[in-house]
Design a protein around this motif. Structure first.
Motif, PDB file in Angstrom:
ATOM      1  N   PHE A 151       0.840  -1.210   0.000  1.00  0.00           N
ATOM      2  CA  PHE A 151       0.000   0.000   0.000  1.00  0.00           C
ATOM      3  C   PHE A 151       0.875   1.261   0.000  1.00  0.00           C
ATOM      4  CE2 PHE A 151       1.050  -1.043   4.280  1.00  0.00           C
ATOM      5  CZ  PHE A 151       1.227   0.181   4.918  1.00  0.00           C
ATOM      6  N   LEU A 152       2.195   1.091   0.120  1.00  0.00           N
ATOM      7  CA  LEU A 152       3.104   2.239   0.144  1.00  0.00           C
ATOM      8  C   LEU A 152       3.498   2.629  -1.281  1.00  0.00           C
ATOM      9  CD1 LEU A 152       5.286   1.033   3.147  1.00  0.00           C
ATOM     10  CD2 LEU A 152       3.681   2.941   3.152  1.00  0.00           C
ATOM     11  N   PRO A 153       3.989   3.877  -1.487  1.00  0.00           N
ATOM     12  CA  PRO A 153       4.309   4.318  -2.850  1.00  0.00           C
ATOM     13  C   PRO A 153       5.366   3.422  -3.490  1.00  0.00           C
ATOM     14  CG  PRO A 153       4.507   6.123  -1.263  1.00  0.00           C
ATOM     15  CD  PRO A 153       4.237   4.893  -0.473  1.00  0.00           C
ATOM     16  N   LEU A 154       5.064   2.943  -4.713  1.00  0.00           N
ATOM     17  CA  LEU A 154       5.928   1.942  -5.351  1.00  0.00           C
ATOM     18  C   LEU A 154       7.339   2.465  -5.629  1.00  0.00           C
ATOM     19  CD1 LEU A 154       6.148  -0.902  -6.503  1.00  0.00           C
ATOM     20  CD2 LEU A 154       5.417   0.002  -8.710  1.00  0.00           C
ATOM     21  N   HIS A 155       7.453   3.765  -5.975  1.00  0.00           N
ATOM     22  CA  HIS A 155       8.795   4.249  -6.311  1.00  0.00           C
ATOM     23  C   HIS A 155       9.728   4.161  -5.102  1.00  0.00           C
ATOM     24  CE1 HIS A 155       7.027   8.047  -4.807  1.00  0.00           C
ATOM     25  NE2 HIS A 155       8.254   8.418  -4.540  1.00  0.00           N
ATOM     26  N   LEU A 156       9.161   4.246  -3.902  1.00  0.00           N
ATOM     27  CA  LEU A 156      10.002   4.142  -2.700  1.00  0.00           C
ATOM     28  C   LEU A 156      10.222   2.696  -2.301  1.00  0.00           C
ATOM     29  CD1 LEU A 156       8.466   6.860  -0.400  1.00  0.00           C
ATOM     30  CD2 LEU A 156      10.523   6.981  -1.801  1.00  0.00           C
ATOM     31  N   ILE A 157       9.119   1.953  -2.282  1.00  0.00           N
ATOM     32  CA  ILE A 157       9.190   0.584  -1.791  1.00  0.00           C
ATOM     33  C   ILE A 157       9.964  -0.285  -2.773  1.00  0.00           C
ATOM     34  CG2 ILE A 157       7.744  -1.428  -1.245  1.00  0.00           C
ATOM     35  CD1 ILE A 157       7.965   1.022   0.778  1.00  0.00           C
ATOM     36  N   GLY A 158       9.728  -0.050  -4.081  1.00  0.00           N
ATOM     37  CA  GLY A 158      10.427  -0.834  -5.099  1.00  0.00           C
ATOM     38  C   GLY A 158      11.927  -0.625  -5.014  1.00  0.00           C
ATOM     39  N   ALA A 159      12.348   0.626  -4.891  1.00  0.00           N
ATOM     40  CA  ALA A 159      13.785   0.918  -4.832  1.00  0.00           C
ATOM     41  C   ALA A 159      14.381   0.357  -3.537  1.00  0.00           C
ATOM     42  CB  ALA A 159      14.019   2.422  -4.931  1.00  0.00           C
ATOM     43  N   GLY A 160      13.626   0.496  -2.434  1.00  0.00           N
ATOM     44  CA  GLY A 160      14.094  -0.044  -1.153  1.00  0.00           C
ATOM     45  C   GLY A 160      14.235  -1.560  -1.232  1.00  0.00           C
ATOM     46  N   ALA A 161      13.270  -2.206  -1.913  1.00  0.00           N
ATOM     47  CA  ALA A 161      13.311  -3.668  -2.043  1.00  0.00           C
ATOM     48  C   ALA A 161      14.542  -4.082  -2.853  1.00  0.00           C
ATOM     49  CB  ALA A 161      12.039  -4.173  -2.713  1.00  0.00           C
ATOM     50  N   GLU A 162      14.859  -3.298  -3.898  1.00  0.00           N
ATOM     51  CA  GLU A 162      16.049  -3.624  -4.708  1.00  0.00           C
ATOM     52  C   GLU A 162      17.303  -3.557  -3.830  1.00  0.00           C
ATOM     53  OE1 GLU A 162      16.271  -4.316  -8.273  1.00  0.00           O
ATOM     54  OE2 GLU A 162      14.127  -4.569  -8.022  1.00  0.00           O
ATOM     55  N   SER A 163      17.460  -2.443  -3.109  1.00  0.00           N
ATOM     56  CA  SER A 163      18.659  -2.273  -2.270  1.00  0.00           C
ATOM     57  C   SER A 163      18.760  -3.391  -1.240  1.00  0.00           C
ATOM     58  CB  SER A 163      18.611  -0.957  -1.501  1.00  0.00           C
ATOM     59  OG  SER A 163      18.713   0.085  -2.374  1.00  0.00           O
ATOM     60  N   THR A 164      17.624  -3.668  -0.573  1.00  0.00           N
ATOM     61  CA  THR A 164      17.645  -4.675   0.487  1.00  0.00           C
ATOM     62  C   THR A 164      17.995  -6.042  -0.091  1.00  0.00           C
ATOM     63  OG1 THR A 164      15.885  -3.419   1.511  1.00  0.00           O
ATOM     64  CG2 THR A 164      16.250  -5.624   2.377  1.00  0.00           C
ATOM     65  N   TYR A 165      17.369  -6.365  -1.225  1.00  0.00           N
ATOM     66  CA  TYR A 165      17.580  -7.682  -1.816  1.00  0.00           C
ATOM     67  C   TYR A 165      19.059  -7.877  -2.196  1.00  0.00           C
ATOM     68  CZ  TYR A 165      17.035 -11.865  -4.546  1.00  0.00           C
ATOM     69  OH  TYR A 165      17.164 -13.148  -4.989  1.00  0.00           O
ATOM     70  N   TYR A 166      19.621  -6.858  -2.883  1.00  0.00           N
ATOM     71  CA  TYR A 166      20.990  -7.049  -3.390  1.00  0.00           C
ATOM     72  C   TYR A 166      22.037  -6.895  -2.288  1.00  0.00           C
ATOM     73  CZ  TYR A 166      19.031  -7.688  -7.946  1.00  0.00           C
ATOM     74  OH  TYR A 166      18.324  -8.217  -8.993  1.00  0.00           O
ATOM     75  N   ALA A 167      21.733  -6.081  -1.265  1.00  0.00           N
ATOM     76  CA  ALA A 167      22.661  -6.019  -0.123  1.00  0.00           C
ATOM     77  C   ALA A 167      22.717  -7.400   0.538  1.00  0.00           C
ATOM     78  CB  ALA A 167      22.217  -4.949   0.866  1.00  0.00           C
ATOM     79  N   ALA A 168      21.563  -8.076   0.593  1.00  0.00           N
ATOM     80  CA  ALA A 168      21.536  -9.430   1.179  1.00  0.00           C
ATOM     81  C   ALA A 168      22.375 -10.389   0.336  1.00  0.00           C
ATOM     82  CB  ALA A 168      20.095  -9.926   1.286  1.00  0.00           C
TER      83      ALA A 168
END
Ligand SMILES: Cc1cc2nc3c(=O)[nH]c(=O)nc-3n(C[C@H](O)[C@H](O)[C@H](O)COP(=O)(O)O)c2cc1C
Length: 421
Positions: free
Chosen positions: A388-405
Motif C-alpha cells: 500500500f506504500l508508494p511503489l517508487h520508494l518501496i520498489g527501490a528499497g526492495a532492490e537495495s535490500t535484496y541485493y545487499a543481502a
C-alpha cells in the motif's frame, strides 16, 4: 572478434584499467563499528577474482555522525597520517588489498549523505539535524502517508555554516588521504543520488546566496574545492573521479548541469560516472516516479542503459573526459552497444555483480554467444505488507535490500540467488 569491452582504459593519472567493465559502488552493509570486517573483505576477494577492469567500493562515509546506514564504513575522527593512525590504516589496507588481490584497481567511493542521512544512521542521535546546503526537507510525495514516511525517516536539515562547509571539505580530504595510504588506487566522490555533493549542485536543494550558491558555478564550488584540495594530498598517480546525476534534455536545469560538468572536467578528473535519481525519485534503480508502474520505453529497453542519451551528450561536449555509465546494463550486447555508440568508455555494473561476482568472465568469454552472455534480472520482490506504500520508494528499497543481502551471501561464501519472480 574480441569484444571492445576487453580494451584497457588509461586514466589521466596514469592508472590503467585492464578492461571496460566496472563493478559499480554498492553499499554492502557489512561494516562493524564502521570499520571494514572480514565478511566485507571476503566479498571483495570474490569480486577481485571476477575479471573486472575496476572495482568501486560501496560508499565510505566521511563522517561517522552522518551515514547512509548504521552499517556503513565511516571515518570516526580526523585522520592525521599513516604513522599516527597506523592501526586504522592497517585495517583499511586489508580491505584495499583484498579488492586488488588479482591486480584489478580498486576505487573507494567516499560520501556524505547530507539531508538523506536517516534518523537511525550516524552517531549524531535520532533527533539531531542532518546537514545540507539549505534547510530544504526531503519530500517523498504529497500524500499524508508519504509526508509521514518523510518525517519518520529523516530530521529537518540544518543549513550548513561556512565552518560546516570547511569541516566537511576537510573530512572528504582526510578520507581521500586515508584511502590513498591504505593502498586504494583512487577515490570516487559520490556526487549523485541526492547525497550532499548533489544537494550542493542542485538548485532545488541549494538556495544559498553566499559563495556556495546562487548560480550553477557557485553551486559547484563545494565539489570543486574538495577536488582541488584532495589532489594536493594524494599521489599524482591516484585517481579522482566523481559520480554525477544526469538531467533530462528537456529539463530546465539541463544546461546548468552541463555548465557544472564543464567546470568539473576542467578540474582535472580522472573519470566521471553518470547515474541519476535520489531518495525522492530513485531512477538509479529503474524506479523513478515517472516509471514506477510502467515498463521502460522500448527504445531504452533495447539499449539497456538508463542514462545513455545524457552520457552521449556529455561525451559530445567533452570527448577527452573518461566516462563511466551505470544503470541497467545486463548483457554483453547492451554494454558493447554503449561503447560502440561512443556513449561511454566504462560500463558500470551493479546488481548483476551482486549475483555473479565473476560476471565479466562471462561477458568477455568469446566462446559464449551473445544470447548467453547476459544476466537478466526480475524486479526484487516487494513484501505484501508494504504494497500500500508508494511503489517508487518501496520498489527501490526492495532492490537495495535484496541485493545487499546477496552481497552478504558473497561475504559468507554462500551461493547468491537472482530475484525469483
Ligand atoms: C544494494 C545496492 C547498494 C548501492 N549502494 C550504492 C552506493 O553505495 N553508492 C552508489 O553510488 N550507488 C549505489 N548503488 C547504486 C548502484 O551503484 C547503481 O547505480 C544502480 O544499482 C544501477 O545500476 P545496476 O542497474 O547495474 O544495478 C547501490 C545499488 C544497490 C543495488
Amino acid at each position: 572478434m574480441p569484444s571492445p569491452l576487453a580494451d584497457p582504459v588509461k586514466l589521466p593519472c596514469g592508472l590503467v584499467l585492464p578492461n571496460r567493465l566496472s563493478k559499480a559502488a554498492m553499499a554492502e552493509l557489512l561494516a562493524k563499528n564502521n570499520q571494514p570486517t572480514d565478511p566485507l573483505v571476503d566479498a571483495y576477494e570474490q569480486w577481485s577474482d571476477g575479471g573486472w577492469g575496476s572495482i568501486l567500493t560501496g560508499n565510505v562515509q566521511v563522517d561517522v555522525n552522518h551515514m547512509g546506514s548504521p552499517f556503513d564504513p565511516a571515518l570516526h575522527s580526523e585522520y592525521k597520517d599513516s604513522e599516527t593512525n597506523s592501526a586504522l590504516v592497517a585495517q583499511w589496507k586489508k580491505y584495499a588489498d583484498a579488492c586488488q588481490k588479482h591486480g584489478t584497481p580498486a576505487i573507494a567511493q567516499i560520501c556524505h549523505p547530507g539531508r538523506q542521512s536517516f534518523r537511525v544512521a550516524g552517531h549524531r542521535g535520532m533527533f539531531a539535524q542532518t546537514l545540507a546546503p539549505s534547510a530544504v526537507p526531503i519530500k517523498v510525495g504529497d500524500s499524508y502517508l508519504e509526508k509521514l514516511i518523510g518525517y519518520l525517516a529523516w530530521t529537518e536539515p540544518k543549513e550548513m555554516t561556512t565552518q560546516d562547509v570547511e569541516m566537511v571539505i576537510r573530512q572528504f580530504v582526510d578520507t581521500a588521504r586515508l584511502m590513498a595510504d591504505a593502498g586504494f588506487s583512487g577515490i570516487e566522490l559520490h556526487g549523485a543520488h541526492g547525497y550532499l555533493l548533489d544537494q550542493f549542485l542542485n538548485s532545488k536543494t541549494n538556495l544559498r546566496t553566499d559563495a556556495y550558491g546562487g548560480t550553477p558555478e557557485k553551486r559547484a564550488r563545494f565539489v570543486l574545492e574538495i577536488i582541488s584540495q584532495a589532489r594536493k594530498v594524494v599521489p599524482s598517480t591516484f585517481a579522482i573521479g566523481i559520480k554525477l546525476n544526469s538531467a533530462d534534455h528537456t529539463s530546465a536545469t539541463f544546461e546548468e548541469t552541463m555548465t557544472q560538468i564543464a567546470l568539473l572536467a576542467e578540474a582535472g578528473l580522472d573519470f566521471m560516472e553518470i547515474s541519476g535519481g535520489s531518495y525522492e525519485d530513485p531512477k538509479m534503480m529503474g524506479y523513478g516516479k515517472a516509471n514506477a508502474t510502467e515498463p521502460k520505453s522500448s527504445r531504452t529497453a533495447a539499449r539497456e542503459a538508463f542514462f545513455l542519451e545524457f552520457s552521449k551528450e556529455v561525451r559530445q561536449r567533452h570527448p577527452e573526459l573518461v566516462l563511466m555509465l551505470t544503470g541497467g546494463f545486463r548483457s554483453r550486447a547492451g554494454a558493447e552497444a554503449a561503447i560502440r555508440d561512443n556513449a561511454c568508455d566504462l560500463v558500470g555494473i551493479g546488481r548483476p555483480a551482486a549475483i555473479d561476482a565473476k560476471f565479466p568472465r562471462l561477458l568477455l568469454d568469446e566462446s559464449v554467444g551473445d544470447d548467453e552472455a547476459q544476466l537478466l534480472l526480475n524486479k526484487a520482490p516487494v513484501p505484501w505488507y508494504t504494497r500500500f506504500l508508494p511503489l517508487h520508494l518501496i520498489g527501490a528499497g526492495a532492490e537495495s535490500t535484496y541485493y545487499a543481502a546477496q552481497i552478504q551471501q558473497l561475504g559468507k561464501g554462500i551461493a547468491t540467488l537472482a530475484p525469483p519472480w
